[in-house]
Each structure stands twice: as structure tokens, then as C-alpha cells.
Design an enzyme around this catalytic site. Structure first.
Site, short mmCIF file in Angstrom:
data_model
loop_
_atom_site.label_atom_id
_atom_site.label_comp_id
_atom_site.label_asym_id
_atom_site.label_seq_id
_atom_site.Cartn_x
_atom_site.Cartn_y
_atom_site.Cartn_z
N LYS A 16 -52.63 -90.07 61.37
CA LYS A 16 -53.62 -89.07 60.99
C LYS A 16 -53.32 -87.71 61.64
CE LYS A 16 -57.42 -91.39 62.00
NZ LYS A 16 -58.86 -91.76 62.09
N SER A 52 -52.20 -105.46 48.23
CA SER A 52 -53.36 -105.54 47.35
C SER A 52 -54.09 -104.21 47.26
CB SER A 52 -54.32 -106.64 47.83
OG SER A 52 -54.71 -106.39 49.17
N HIS A 96 -59.77 -118.18 48.46
CA HIS A 96 -59.50 -116.86 47.90
C HIS A 96 -59.93 -116.69 46.44
CE1 HIS A 96 -57.91 -112.96 47.95
NE2 HIS A 96 -56.68 -113.18 48.32
N SER A 147 -57.73 -102.63 45.58
CA SER A 147 -59.02 -103.02 45.03
C SER A 147 -59.29 -102.33 43.70
CB SER A 147 -60.14 -102.69 46.02
OG SER A 147 -61.40 -102.95 45.45
N SER A 176 -51.35 -90.85 55.62
CA SER A 176 -52.18 -92.03 55.44
C SER A 176 -51.71 -93.13 56.39
CB SER A 176 -52.08 -92.54 54.00
OG SER A 176 -52.42 -93.90 53.90
N PRO A 177 -52.59 -93.67 57.24
CA PRO A 177 -52.19 -94.77 58.13
C PRO A 177 -51.64 -95.97 57.39
CG PRO A 177 -54.26 -93.84 58.89
CD PRO A 177 -53.96 -93.21 57.54
N ASP A 178 -52.28 -96.34 56.27
CA ASP A 178 -51.79 -97.48 55.50
C ASP A 178 -50.40 -97.22 54.96
OD1 ASP A 178 -52.20 -100.08 54.07
OD2 ASP A 178 -51.95 -98.78 52.33
N TYR A 235 -50.50 -86.46 61.98
CA TYR A 235 -49.45 -85.86 61.17
C TYR A 235 -49.87 -85.72 59.70
CZ TYR A 235 -46.16 -86.18 65.03
OH TYR A 235 -45.52 -86.01 66.25
#
Length: 599
Positions: A396, A427, A316, A429, A401-403, A398
Site C-alpha cells: 500500500k 478465486s 465447499h 467473487s 494492491s496487496p493481493d 507503494y
């Protein structure tokens, strides 16, 4: 193979990227206190509020540290810096991540040369000027991590480690390493004119390696790399005292990447197969199986099992998940192509087998590494599932955001299990900025806490629950946007702390506070790794009483990998998986049954 030249050209292009900003001190302090609200009690919060007030006072300690960071920012491309390689993680599952996927229709050597060829294609893209620049929301992303994945390796030290990228040498590497039955080989993959070997040539070279290493090597030298970093650092210094050993180790470290041809694992039920495959990719199953068939310090290792189970393990320190996922998507697309017709060719020399002289002291180090690896293997509790009820399509539909939807479900699952909220890491980015790596999305918010505490309250109306759910999802989305713009709190607080260590004789009280310890004790360490490939990534927990949760949301299902430690009586991966499944289903049911919820 002019990777050095292209790297310089690429860096010139990326010089137009903005630098990572240093957030305002008051903004970070206010957001830090807000992040503490759902995870500490009122008395602790009150004490921390006083410490923060003192810390950020004009002309105070925080003000001086902030000015130091701002000065550092003006002098460097990225004030955070890629400092992960300076830290010595004690466990393989914390140090490495893996992406596991399955292709069971091809023999192991067919899969191997498919991996090699497709990865070399990416390498060629890096070497030429054709590696596509990625964008997010119309903004160019830093591509530096792609150039850290190939030809790089983590080098152990007595006090701390370093990461070396051999692609930047005057004569970049032209070979990969292949390991089979604990035996390492150098396989040259470039001709003298700079062209890569053909598919036919690679297949025959891999076949030579396979046939010449059918007997298992007695000493699994690679298992040394799995040991505690301090122990491995000492063993490494001893190992490379011998000239032959040093040359062999350097050949592994300098290789473009490594291919691990694994022995078959014991058969398990279909239900357990995904989990078994995941831990096989992550640590190799222990000293009796394939843990010695690795070089865990190598940034990129492709793993191909005899049953066709395939995956990647990556170290990593040099890079995050997205470049690896992009590489995997390319590899999988290549392996789907029809077989190429093999043609006659000029014979190539036998790939060089790497030799190691095993002294009694090295033998003792290997035995110690075996014992420690087996302890880790038995301690890791892993569960991999395919959540088949729905995927990205439902959130989606509704307008959510899926995340964020999945993260709120994780908060609900944890709260139902432990009756409290916890510090949660996801995390984010920072690739919008020059040399950007990651910052932290803190998923436990006051809004998510309000929802999870209300969800199972029979007195509350569904409309109120839906309103709180929508607010929690929006809060997570807002924090995510803030984080990727460089305005989150965790890298800033870390920078201030490191600045204090450099400038002051003692750490400020804010960093010695119990609340700070709670805030950085991530009982939930999570990551979304979206990929075109139907795969899953996994890693271990970052605290003894925590969970590691990784997920890949597909359109109509979600792949989850959840880990815990068996040595902790309070955690259980299977129980958390069930709680997570229940939370997702219950949230969908709530939305479906509530009028006006569907937009």
C-alpha cells in the site's frame, strides 16, 4: 424460527441485483489466447489460435453454443448455476476448506458454548430481517450464500451428490449436533417459544454430552464421510437401509451445524504447532486421532481441541469463504467477552445420543475409509507460516494492491523453483450478481512472466525491473476487476463446454486441445481470505503435482498456508514457502533500493 419467510423476503430484495452477464464470445476467445501465452509453447499456441479462429467463426459451433448460453441466461437467474454439488471430489482436502485460529485461554466447554451462542446469534439474524446487506464499491452483494451455510448438508449419491438446505423446510431445524469420542448427540438449542437456550443451559447440556461420552466409541461412523465420493455413496445407500441408522444420519444432516469436541493431539514444537493445528482442522489427523470425530458432508463444523486450538471446517459446495470468515469474525469477538454469571434454571432433558447399528458390511466400509484416510493424511504435505517481515502496509505504501503484490510474488517463487510459468487459479467473487459464486483470476499473465524472467537477470537495471513489477501488479488488478464484473473467461468457457455436452454429439476441438488441458491444470491453486481475525485458511492442491496456497494479509504480517502432496517428488510445501518468503522480501528490497519507486 421463520428462516423460510426471511429467505423469501431476502430473495425479493436481491431480485434487484443484475444477472451474471454472458461475455461476448470474441472477447473470451481473445482473452483465452492471451492467458495461454505465458504457459504454453509457441507451437501449441499457434495450433490453438487456429482452433479458436474456427470455433468463433460466424455461424460456427461457438456461435451456436453462445446463443444457447444467452438463451439459458434469459430463462434463469444465473446461467452458471451452483453446479459444484454435482461433482464428486475424491479427497477430503479438496472437498473441504478450513479456517484455523487459536484461543488457548479457555477450557474446551467454555469455547464450545461460546461458539454455539455466537453462531446462533448469526442464525437469529438470518431468521429475523436484520442480517446486514454487504456492499462492494457501493454495490449491493448477493447474500444468498449466508443462507446456505446453516442447516445444510451434502448428500452422497451413487453417481453424483446433492446439497440440501433444511432451513427452507416448513419446520426448520432447531438442533445442532455435537460429536465427542466418535459419538454423535442431538442438542436442541431452541425453546418452544422460539428463543435460544441461555448460555448457562448450553454449558450444562454440553457438559452432559462430555461426561456421558468419555469412553471412545469403537466404531468411528463419521469417518465414512471422508471416503472417495463413489465409495461413500455406495456405503451410504447401505448404511441407511437400517431405520435407526437412517434416523441418526438425518438428524446430523438436518442440524444447524456441528460441534466437534476433539481429543488432544500429540505435542509438537512451537514451530510446528501452526501446521499441526491446520492439518488437524482439515482432516483430523487420521483414524487413530480425530478423523472419525467429523461428518465431512456437513456444511459447517466447529472444531474445539482439548488444548484450546479452535477452527472451522466447511464443505465447499454450498458457499465460498467470505460468509464463513464473517461468521468467524463474529465468533471470535464473542469469545473475547467476559464470562457471564450462571444462574439457576429449570433442568433440561439429556441430549439424545444417536445410535448406529453396525453390520459386518458397514464395518468393512469403515475399515476401508480408515485406510484411505490414513493414506491421505500421510500424503498431505502442509506448511503454515506467519510471514512477519511486512504485511499489507508495504504494498500500500507503494500504491500497489496487496493481493496483486502477493500473487506476483507467487509467480516469482514458482518460476525460481521450476524455471517456467504455470496456470494459476485465484478465486474472484461474483456476488455483485444474483446467486453469484466465483470465477477465476488467472494470475499468470504475459506481464507477470516478463517480470519474473527479468527479476534475477544481473544485466537488467533495477528501474526496468520495478517498471515490470508495477506493470505486472496493475495487470493482475485489472484482471481482478474484470473478473468480479463477470467478464473473466473460465466460467464462460465452462458454460460453452457444458452447452456443447448438452447440444452436440462430440465436444468441439477447442476443448479437446492440449492447451485447454494445460490451462486447466492449476499447479497453483490460490485464494486470499482476508479476515479481521488473525487466522489462516487452508486446502489441498487440485492437481497431483500442484500447490494449494491460501493467505490472510494483515496490516504488518501475512498468514500463509501452503499444501502439496508427498506422493509427488517435484513438489515440497516447505520449499515453496521459503521461495515465497524470499520473493516477497526481494520484491520489497527492489522497491526500497530503487529511486522514485516509492510514491
Amino acid at each position: 424460527m421463520p428462516l423460510t419467510v426471511h429467505y423469501v423476503l431476502a430473495m425479493m430484495l436481491w431480485s434487484s441485483l443484475p444477472k451474471l452477464p454472458v461475455p461476448p464470445l470474441k472477447q473470451t476467445c481473445d482473452r483465452y489466447l492471451a492467458a495461454l501465452e505465458p504457459i504454453v509453447d509457441s507451437e501449441m499456441l499457434k495450433n490453438t489460435q487456429e482452433l479458436v479462429k474456427e470455433f468463433q467463426a460466424q455461424g460456427g459451433v461457438g456461435d451456436r453454443l453462445q446463443k444457447g448460453l444467452e438463451h439459458r441466461s434469459r430463462k434463469t437467474d444465473n446461467w452458471v448455476g451452483c453446479s459444484m454439488d454435482r461433482f464428486n471430489f475424491p479427497k477430503v482436502e479438496q472437498l473441504n476448506c478450513h479456517i484455523q485460529f487459536c484461543i488457548t485461554t479457555s477450557p474446551v466447554l467454555d469455547l464450545s458454548f461460546g461458539f454455539v451462542v455466537s453462531t446462533l446469534q448469526v442464525c437469529v439474524l438470518c431468521c429475523s430481517e436484520t442480517l446486514p446487506i454487504e456492499y462492494l464499491g457501493g454495490k449491493m452483494l448477493c447474500m444468498n450464500q449466508y443462507y446456505q451455510v446453516l442447516c445444510s448438508c451434502r448428500i452422497p449419491g451413487i453417481k453424483s451428490d446433492s446439497v440440501v438446505n433444511y432451513a427452507l423446510n416448513k419446520r426448520p431445524p432447531s438442533h445442532i449436533t455435537v460429536v465427542h469420542n466418535y459419538q454423535f448427540f442431538v442438542l436442541d438449542v431452541y425453546n418452544s417459544d422460539g428463543t435460544t437456550l441461555t448460555v448457562d443451559q448450553l454449558y450444562i447440556q454440553l457438559e452432559k454430552i462430555w461426561n456421558s461420552s468419555l469412553q471412545t466409541n469403537k466404531e468411528p461412523i463419521g469417518i465414512l464421510t471422508s471416503n472417495h465420493r463413489n465409495s461413500w455413496g455406495k456405503a451410504y445407500a447401505n448404511l441407511i437401509k437400517d431405520k435407526t441408522n437412517k434416523e441418526s444420519v438425518r438428524a446430523i444432516q438436518k442440524s444447524i451445524f456441528t460441534v466437534c469436541l476433539d481429543a488432544p493431539m500429540p505435542r509438537v514444537s512451537d514451530e510446528m504447532y501452526r501446521t499441526r493445528a491446520a492439518v488437524q482442522m482439515l482432516h483430523g489427523g487420521g483414524s487413530r486421532w480425530n478423523s472419525g470425530n467429523r461428518w465431512f458432508d456437513k456444511t459447517l463444523q466447529f472444531i474445539i481441541g482439548e488444548d484450546g486450538t479452535c477452527g472451522v471446517i466447511y464443505e465447499h459446495a454450498p458457499a465460498e469463504g467470505p460468509p464463513i470468515v464473517a461468521l468467524i469474525d463474529h465468533v471470535v469477538e464473542y469469545t473475547k467477552k467476559s464470562e457471564m454469571v450462571r444462574t439457576p434454571m429449570v433442568p433440561l432433558p439429556m441430549p439424545k445420543k444417536l445410535r448406529f447399528n453396525i453390520t459386518p458390511e458397514i464395518k468393512r466400509d469403515i475399515e476401508e475409509a480408515k485406510q484411505n484416510m490414513n493414506i491421505m493424511v500421510h500424503d498431505l504435505d502442509m506448511k503454515v507460516i506467519v510471514f512477519s517481515h511486512f504485511g499489507k502496509n508495504v504494498p500500500k505504501s507503494y500504491k500497489m494492491s496487496p493481493d496483486a503484490f502477493i500473487q506476483v510474488a507467487l509467480q516469482l517463487a514458482y518460476y525460481r523453483t521450476y524455471k517456467r510459468c504455470c496456470a494459476t487459479y485465484e478465486s474472484a467473487s461474483l456476488r455483485m450478481f444474483k446467486l453469484g459464486r466465483t470465477d477465476t483470476i488467472r494470475s499468470a499473465t504475459s506481464d507477470s512472466a516478463n517480470f519474473v524472467k527479468t527479476m534475477d537477470d544481473p544485466v537488467k537495471q533495477n528501474t526496468e525491473k520495478v517498471a515490470l513489477l508495477e506493470k505486472a501488479v496493475k495487470a493482475h488488478r485489472a484482471y481482478t476487476d474484470m473478473a468480479i464484473r463477470g467478464q473473466a473467461i473460465d466460467r464462460h468457457l465452462l458454460g460453452l463446454k457444458l452447452q456443447a455436452i448438452e447440444d452436440l454429439s462430440a465436444l468441439p476441438d477447442i476443448f479437446m486441445d492440449t492447451s485447454f488441458a494445460v490451462a486447466n491444470h492449476y499447479n497453483l491453486s490460490t485464494s486470499q481470505v482476508p479476515a479481521k481475525t488473525d487466522c489462516v485458511m487452508c486446502f489441498g492442491p487440485v492437481v497431483p503435482d500442484g500447490y494449494g496456497v491460501c493467505y490472510n494479509p494483515m496490516e504488518e504480517h501475512i498468514n500463509f498456508a501452503v499444501s502439496a502432496f508427498n506422493s509427488c517428488a517435484d513438489t515440497n510445501a516447505a520449499r515453496m514457502v521459503q521461495a515465497l518468503e524470499d520473493a516477497l522480501v526481494d520484491m520489497k528490497t527492489l522497491l526500497d533500493q530503487t529511486p522514485k519507486a516509492k510514491l
